[in-house]
Design a protein around this motif. Structure first.
Motif, PDB file in Angstrom:
ATOM      1  N   ALA A 119       0.821  -1.214   0.000  1.00  0.00           N
ATOM      2  CA  ALA A 119       0.000   0.000   0.000  1.00  0.00           C
ATOM      3  C   ALA A 119       0.851   1.259   0.000  1.00  0.00           C
ATOM      4  O   ALA A 119       0.321   2.366  -0.116  1.00  0.00           O
ATOM      5  N   LEU A 120       2.170   1.104   0.091  1.00  0.00           N
ATOM      6  CA  LEU A 120       3.069   2.250   0.183  1.00  0.00           C
ATOM      7  C   LEU A 120       3.938   2.411  -1.057  1.00  0.00           C
ATOM      8  O   LEU A 120       4.984   3.058  -1.007  1.00  0.00           O
ATOM      9  N   GLN A 121       3.515   1.843  -2.166  1.00  0.00           N
ATOM     10  CA  GLN A 121       4.258   1.970  -3.413  1.00  0.00           C
ATOM     11  C   GLN A 121       4.131   3.388  -3.969  1.00  0.00           C
ATOM     12  O   GLN A 121       3.209   4.127  -3.603  1.00  0.00           O
ATOM     13  N   PRO A 122       5.043   3.798  -4.850  1.00  0.00           N
ATOM     14  CA  PRO A 122       5.027   5.173  -5.374  1.00  0.00           C
ATOM     15  C   PRO A 122       3.674   5.599  -5.925  1.00  0.00           C
ATOM     16  O   PRO A 122       3.053   4.884  -6.711  1.00  0.00           O
ATOM     17  N   LEU A 123       3.211   6.755  -5.463  1.00  0.00           N
ATOM     18  CA  LEU A 123       1.961   7.399  -5.882  1.00  0.00           C
ATOM     19  C   LEU A 123       0.706   6.682  -5.405  1.00  0.00           C
ATOM     20  O   LEU A 123      -0.401   7.014  -5.848  1.00  0.00           O
ATOM     21  N   SER A 124       0.831   5.698  -4.527  1.00  0.00           N
ATOM     22  CA  SER A 124      -0.357   5.023  -3.993  1.00  0.00           C
ATOM     23  C   SER A 124      -1.295   6.051  -3.381  1.00  0.00           C
ATOM     24  O   SER A 124      -0.881   6.967  -2.673  1.00  0.00           O
ATOM     25  N   LEU A 125      -2.589   5.892  -3.655  1.00  0.00           N
ATOM     26  CA  LEU A 125      -3.619   6.797  -3.142  1.00  0.00           C
ATOM     27  C   LEU A 125      -4.264   6.140  -1.930  1.00  0.00           C
ATOM     28  O   LEU A 125      -4.869   5.073  -2.038  1.00  0.00           O
ATOM     29  N   LEU A 126      -4.140   6.799  -0.778  1.00  0.00           N
ATOM     30  CA  LEU A 126      -4.559   6.195   0.478  1.00  0.00           C
ATOM     31  C   LEU A 126      -5.765   6.888   1.093  1.00  0.00           C
ATOM     32  O   LEU A 126      -5.959   8.093   0.939  1.00  0.00           O
ATOM     33  N   GLU A 127      -6.537   6.096   1.822  1.00  0.00           N
ATOM     34  CA  GLU A 127      -7.541   6.599   2.758  1.00  0.00           C
ATOM     35  C   GLU A 127      -6.990   6.260   4.133  1.00  0.00           C
ATOM     36  O   GLU A 127      -6.756   5.091   4.441  1.00  0.00           O
ATOM     37  N   MET A 128      -6.786   7.273   4.976  1.00  0.00           N
ATOM     38  CA  MET A 128      -6.080   7.040   6.231  1.00  0.00           C
ATOM     39  C   MET A 128      -6.831   7.592   7.438  1.00  0.00           C
ATOM     40  O   MET A 128      -7.557   8.578   7.343  1.00  0.00           O
ATOM     41  N   VAL A 129      -6.619   6.927   8.556  1.00  0.00           N
ATOM     42  CA  VAL A 129      -6.975   7.462   9.867  1.00  0.00           C
ATOM     43  C   VAL A 129      -5.648   7.688  10.573  1.00  0.00           C
ATOM     44  O   VAL A 129      -4.868   6.749  10.751  1.00  0.00           O
ATOM     45  N   VAL A 130      -5.371   8.946  10.930  1.00  0.00           N
ATOM     46  CA  VAL A 130      -4.050   9.289  11.471  1.00  0.00           C
ATOM     47  C   VAL A 130      -4.166   9.986  12.815  1.00  0.00           C
ATOM     48  O   VAL A 130      -5.178  10.626  13.125  1.00  0.00           O
ATOM     49  N   HIS A 131      -3.115   9.835  13.598  1.00  0.00           N
ATOM     50  CA  HIS A 131      -2.948  10.626  14.820  1.00  0.00           C
ATOM     51  C   HIS A 131      -2.057  11.805  14.445  1.00  0.00           C
ATOM     52  O   HIS A 131      -0.944  11.614  13.956  1.00  0.00           O
ATOM     53  N   HIS A 132      -2.552  13.019  14.677  1.00  0.00           N
ATOM     54  CA  HIS A 132      -1.783  14.193  14.247  1.00  0.00           C
ATOM     55  C   HIS A 132      -1.592  15.171  15.395  1.00  0.00           C
ATOM     56  O   HIS A 132      -2.549  15.591  16.046  1.00  0.00           O
ATOM     57  N   ARG A 133      -0.325  15.536  15.595  1.00  0.00           N
ATOM     58  CA  ARG A 133       0.028  16.574  16.556  1.00  0.00           C
ATOM     59  C   ARG A 133       0.820  17.624  15.812  1.00  0.00           C
ATOM     60  O   ARG A 133       1.827  17.313  15.162  1.00  0.00           O
ATOM     61  N   SER A 134       0.392  18.867  15.918  1.00  0.00           N
ATOM     62  CA  SER A 134       0.956  19.936  15.083  1.00  0.00           C
ATOM     63  C   SER A 134       2.445  20.160  15.309  1.00  0.00           C
ATOM     64  O   SER A 134       3.156  20.577  14.407  1.00  0.00           O
ATOM     65  N   LYS A 135       2.956  19.882  16.486  1.00  0.00           N
ATOM     66  CA  LYS A 135       4.364  20.137  16.775  1.00  0.00           C
ATOM     67  C   LYS A 135       5.193  18.860  16.819  1.00  0.00           C
ATOM     68  O   LYS A 135       6.334  18.867  17.274  1.00  0.00           O
ATOM     69  N   ASN A 136       4.636  17.790  16.318  1.00  0.00           N
ATOM     70  CA  ASN A 136       5.342  16.507  16.340  1.00  0.00           C
ATOM     71  C   ASN A 136       5.888  16.203  14.954  1.00  0.00           C
ATOM     72  O   ASN A 136       5.150  16.175  13.978  1.00  0.00           O
ATOM     73  N   GLY A 137       7.199  15.996  14.822  1.00  0.00           N
ATOM     74  CA  GLY A 137       7.790  15.746  13.514  1.00  0.00           C
ATOM     75  C   GLY A 137       7.305  14.463  12.873  1.00  0.00           C
ATOM     76  O   GLY A 137       6.932  14.442  11.707  1.00  0.00           O
ATOM     77  N   LEU A 138       7.315  13.380  13.635  1.00  0.00           N
ATOM     78  CA  LEU A 138       6.849  12.089  13.129  1.00  0.00           C
ATOM     79  C   LEU A 138       5.437  11.825  13.611  1.00  0.00           C
ATOM     80  O   LEU A 138       5.166  11.812  14.813  1.00  0.00           O
ATOM     81  N   GLN A 139       4.531  11.619  12.660  1.00  0.00           N
ATOM     82  CA  GLN A 139       3.147  11.317  12.984  1.00  0.00           C
ATOM     83  C   GLN A 139       2.929   9.794  12.902  1.00  0.00           C
ATOM     84  O   GLN A 139       3.813   9.053  12.478  1.00  0.00           O
ATOM     85  N   ARG A 140       1.723   9.379  13.285  1.00  0.00           N
ATOM     86  CA  ARG A 140       1.413   7.948  13.248  1.00  0.00           C
ATOM     87  C   ARG A 140       0.118   7.693  12.498  1.00  0.00           C
ATOM     88  O   ARG A 140      -0.828   8.487  12.560  1.00  0.00           O
ATOM     89  N   ILE A 141       0.096   6.581  11.774  1.00  0.00           N
ATOM     90  CA  ILE A 141      -1.083   6.159  11.032  1.00  0.00           C
ATOM     91  C   ILE A 141      -1.772   5.046  11.803  1.00  0.00           C
ATOM     92  O   ILE A 141      -1.153   4.039  12.154  1.00  0.00           O
ATOM     93  N   ARG A 142      -3.033   5.242  12.056  1.00  0.00           N
ATOM     94  CA  ARG A 142      -3.808   4.214  12.761  1.00  0.00           C
ATOM     95  C   ARG A 142      -4.341   3.169  11.791  1.00  0.00           C
ATOM     96  O   ARG A 142      -4.270   1.964  12.036  1.00  0.00           O
TER      97      ARG A 142
END
Length: 240
Positions: A50-73
């Motif tokens: 699912a992470l091949q070049p240009l793959s189009l994803l539907e994601m649920v993510v955890h996002h923190r505005s000041k966090n460099g690395l985010q996480r995908i749920r």
């Protein structure tokens, strides 16, 4: 907080034995880096395919505005119809991925740019027309969103294109960064066509190669810190 967003995969690198860090251009947050643990494990919820070049994803993510690395749920993708199975389209996808990875820096939402990219990738996947000039048309359209779309109009009296200034000129520039009239004829075609007109774009292979090199130079000149593209060499070999 948890959000649902679409995303376009640009690049990933291995991180530890089973994890990866992936760069994704998202609809809600612009360009982001996500760490995905266990993705290279057979029992992983998010598969590496699912992470091949240009793959189009539907994601649920955890996002923190000041966090460099985010996480995908959660993440899911709609498998491509033709890109992985067509040598020209596959080479185009690799080139476009490198171009986007090196040119997009925005870590904020840009609905217009995201919509253009998402739609363009879908068109590349489903089109049955000759797509030999797809990347050239894509680069011209993308330059509008990045802020350096060519100015002025091509004509017999303004037949030189100054790559530094981004304008058509009557005279040959005194510096070496320009397109000659022999290329500007074909550059002008790209301004008047959409993806629906791919079969109408007629550019001889030798001029297509020269035009691509000039457009890459155009990007490098106008995007601070952008490094030269390398994957176009594979694309040229496949199309030769």
């Amino acid at each position: 907080m948890t959000y649902t967003t679409r995303g376009i995969v640009l690049h990933y690198i291995k991180y530890s034995e089973t994890s990866v860090i992936v760069r994704i251009y998202t609809e809600l947050f612009g360009l982001q880096s996500y760490i995905i643990n266990g993705v290279r494990n057979n029992k992983a919820k998010i598969k590496i395919n699912a992470l091949q070049p240009l793959s189009l994803l539907e994601m649920v993510v955890h996002h923190r505005s000041k966090n460099g690395l985010q996480r995908i749920r959660e993440a899911s993708n709609s498998p491509f119809i033709s890109i992985p199975y067509n040598s020209i389209k596959c080479s185009l996808a690799l080139f476009l991925t490198e171009l986007l990875y090196k040119s997009i820096r925005e870590e904020e939402a840009n609905a217009g740019l995201f919509g253009f990219l998402f739609h363009s990738i879908q068109i590349l996947d489903i089109t049955t027309d000759n797509c030999a000039n797809f990347h050239l048309l894509f680069m011209i359209k993308l330059s509008k969103f990045l802020g350096f779309y060519p100015n002025g109009k091509y004509s017999k009296s303004t037949s030189f294109f100054d790559l530094r200034e981004g304008v058509f000129d009557k005279k040959q520039p005194e510096h070496p960064d320009y397109m000659p009239p022999s290329l500007c004829i074909y550059l002008n075609q790209l301004f008047h066509y959409s993806y629906n007109d791919l079969n109408k774009i007629k550019i001889p292979s030798e001029h297509r190669k020269e035009l691509l090199h000039s457009l890459i130079e155009y990007y490098v000149l106008h995007l601070s810190g952008m490094k030269s593209i390398k994957s176009h060499k594979v694309l040229e070999t496949v199309m030769s």
